[in-house]
Design an enzyme around this catalytic site. Structure first.
Site, short mmCIF file in Angstrom:
data_model
loop_
_atom_site.label_atom_id
_atom_site.label_comp_id
_atom_site.label_asym_id
_atom_site.label_seq_id
_atom_site.Cartn_x
_atom_site.Cartn_y
_atom_site.Cartn_z
N HIS A 1 0.84 -1.21 0.00
CA HIS A 1 0.00 0.00 0.00
C HIS A 1 0.88 1.26 0.00
O HIS A 1 0.61 2.23 -0.71
CB HIS A 1 -0.88 0.06 1.26
CG HIS A 1 -1.88 -1.06 1.37
ND1 HIS A 1 -1.94 -1.88 2.47
CD2 HIS A 1 -2.86 -1.48 0.55
CE1 HIS A 1 -2.93 -2.76 2.31
NE2 HIS A 1 -3.49 -2.55 1.15
N LYS B 1 -17.31 -7.82 6.24
CA LYS B 1 -15.93 -8.32 6.26
C LYS B 1 -15.42 -8.36 7.70
O LYS B 1 -15.55 -7.38 8.43
CB LYS B 1 -15.06 -7.35 5.44
CG LYS B 1 -14.23 -8.04 4.38
CD LYS B 1 -13.42 -7.00 3.63
CE LYS B 1 -12.59 -7.64 2.52
NZ LYS B 1 -11.86 -6.63 1.75
N ARG C 1 -1.96 -5.74 -8.46
CA ARG C 1 -0.85 -6.65 -8.15
C ARG C 1 -0.64 -7.69 -9.22
O ARG C 1 0.44 -7.94 -9.67
CB ARG C 1 -1.12 -7.39 -6.84
CG ARG C 1 -0.67 -6.65 -5.64
CD ARG C 1 -1.31 -7.22 -4.41
NE ARG C 1 -2.74 -7.03 -4.46
CZ ARG C 1 -3.53 -7.13 -3.42
NH1 ARG C 1 -3.03 -7.46 -2.25
NH2 ARG C 1 -4.81 -6.94 -3.52
N SER D 1 -2.40 -8.02 2.75
CA SER D 1 -2.64 -7.95 4.20
C SER D 1 -2.93 -9.33 4.79
O SER D 1 -2.51 -9.63 5.91
CB SER D 1 -3.81 -7.01 4.51
OG SER D 1 -3.51 -5.71 4.05
P1 ADP Z 1 -5.42 -6.21 0.58
O1 ADP Z 1 -5.74 -7.08 -0.60
O2 ADP Z 1 -3.95 -6.14 0.87
O3 ADP Z 1 -6.28 -6.46 1.76
P2 ADP Z 1 -6.84 -3.64 0.27
O4 ADP Z 1 -8.24 -4.01 0.10
O5 ADP Z 1 -6.48 -2.94 1.52
O6 ADP Z 1 -5.77 -4.80 0.05
O7 ADP Z 1 -6.35 -2.85 -1.01
C1 ADP Z 1 -6.42 -1.50 -1.26
C2 ADP Z 1 -5.79 -1.22 -2.59
O8 ADP Z 1 -4.38 -1.46 -2.51
C3 ADP Z 1 -6.24 -2.10 -3.74
O9 ADP Z 1 -6.27 -1.33 -4.92
C4 ADP Z 1 -5.18 -3.16 -3.83
O10 ADP Z 1 -5.10 -3.73 -5.11
C5 ADP Z 1 -3.96 -2.35 -3.51
N1 ADP Z 1 -2.85 -3.15 -3.01
C6 ADP Z 1 -2.82 -3.94 -1.93
N2 ADP Z 1 -1.62 -4.54 -1.79
C7 ADP Z 1 -0.86 -4.09 -2.83
C8 ADP Z 1 0.49 -4.34 -3.27
N3 ADP Z 1 1.28 -5.19 -2.63
N4 ADP Z 1 0.91 -3.69 -4.37
C9 ADP Z 1 0.09 -2.85 -5.03
N5 ADP Z 1 -1.18 -2.58 -4.68
C10 ADP Z 1 -1.65 -3.18 -3.60
#
Ligand code: ADP
Length: 162
Positions: free
Chosen positions: A18, A42, A91, A129
């Protein structure tokens, strides 16, 4: 006029993946609002308040980052804070289908709001995460996956020895 984007997600907890997107987002936008989505369906490890607080701690020295939380539609929140862009990270191919669907859905609901994608950096493509929580709960190393504040909070939350 300054450019603002909203970066929404669960951030349960915020990871280096992130953070990579946020840092690169700041090369494009003047200000980013990191928005923790409240999703009652969730189950999360950290409460919304804890997730917001952790992100604030990580970016305490950067006034270009604002942190908030929202329930309801991301496009509505984005409009409400005066932004026109939703920033998302991509990703892998696995992310693509869902993100394409969401971006199109959001465009239909609110044509004025644009979704912008950034490809994950090669050093972050494998971080999510869920895995971080799993590794932490098994006592594995997480220091290369999350910032110190988050590693400490995770170990404390999971009752893992430091
Ligand atoms: P997670 O899948 O880690 O729980 P979130 O729902 O918090 O992710 O994701 C928020 C945003 O951050 C999404 O657009 C997700 O694709 C992006 N994101 C999460 N992890 C990464 C990463 N390692 N690299 C790039 N973008 C990421």
């Amino acid at each position: 006029m300054s450019s603002i984007a909203v970066y929404p997600g669960s951030f349960d907890p915020i990871t280096n993946g992130h953070i990579g997107i946020i840092k690169r987002g700041l090369l494009v936008f003047d200000k980013l609002i990191v928005a923790v989505a409240i999703n009652v369906r969730k189950t999360t490890l950290f409460t919304v308040e804890e997730r917001v607080e952790l992100i604030r701690e990580v970016f305490r020295d950067d006034s270009r980052i604002e942190v908030g939380s929202f329930s309801g539609l991301t496009v509505e929140y984005t409009k409400m804070v005066g932004a026109r862009v939703i920033l998302r990270g991509l990703r892998a191919v696995a992310d693509f289908e869902y993100e394409l669907m969401m971006a199109n859905m959001n465009k239909k609901i609110c044509p004025d709001i644009e979704t912008l994608f950034m490809m994950t950096g090669e050093e972050h493509f494998f971080i999510n995460s869920r895995s971080v929580k799993e590794i932490a709960s098994l006592g594995g190393p997480i220091d290369f996956l999350v910032p110190d504040e988050v590693a400490i909070a995770l170990k404390r939350k999971l009752g893992v020895m430091q």
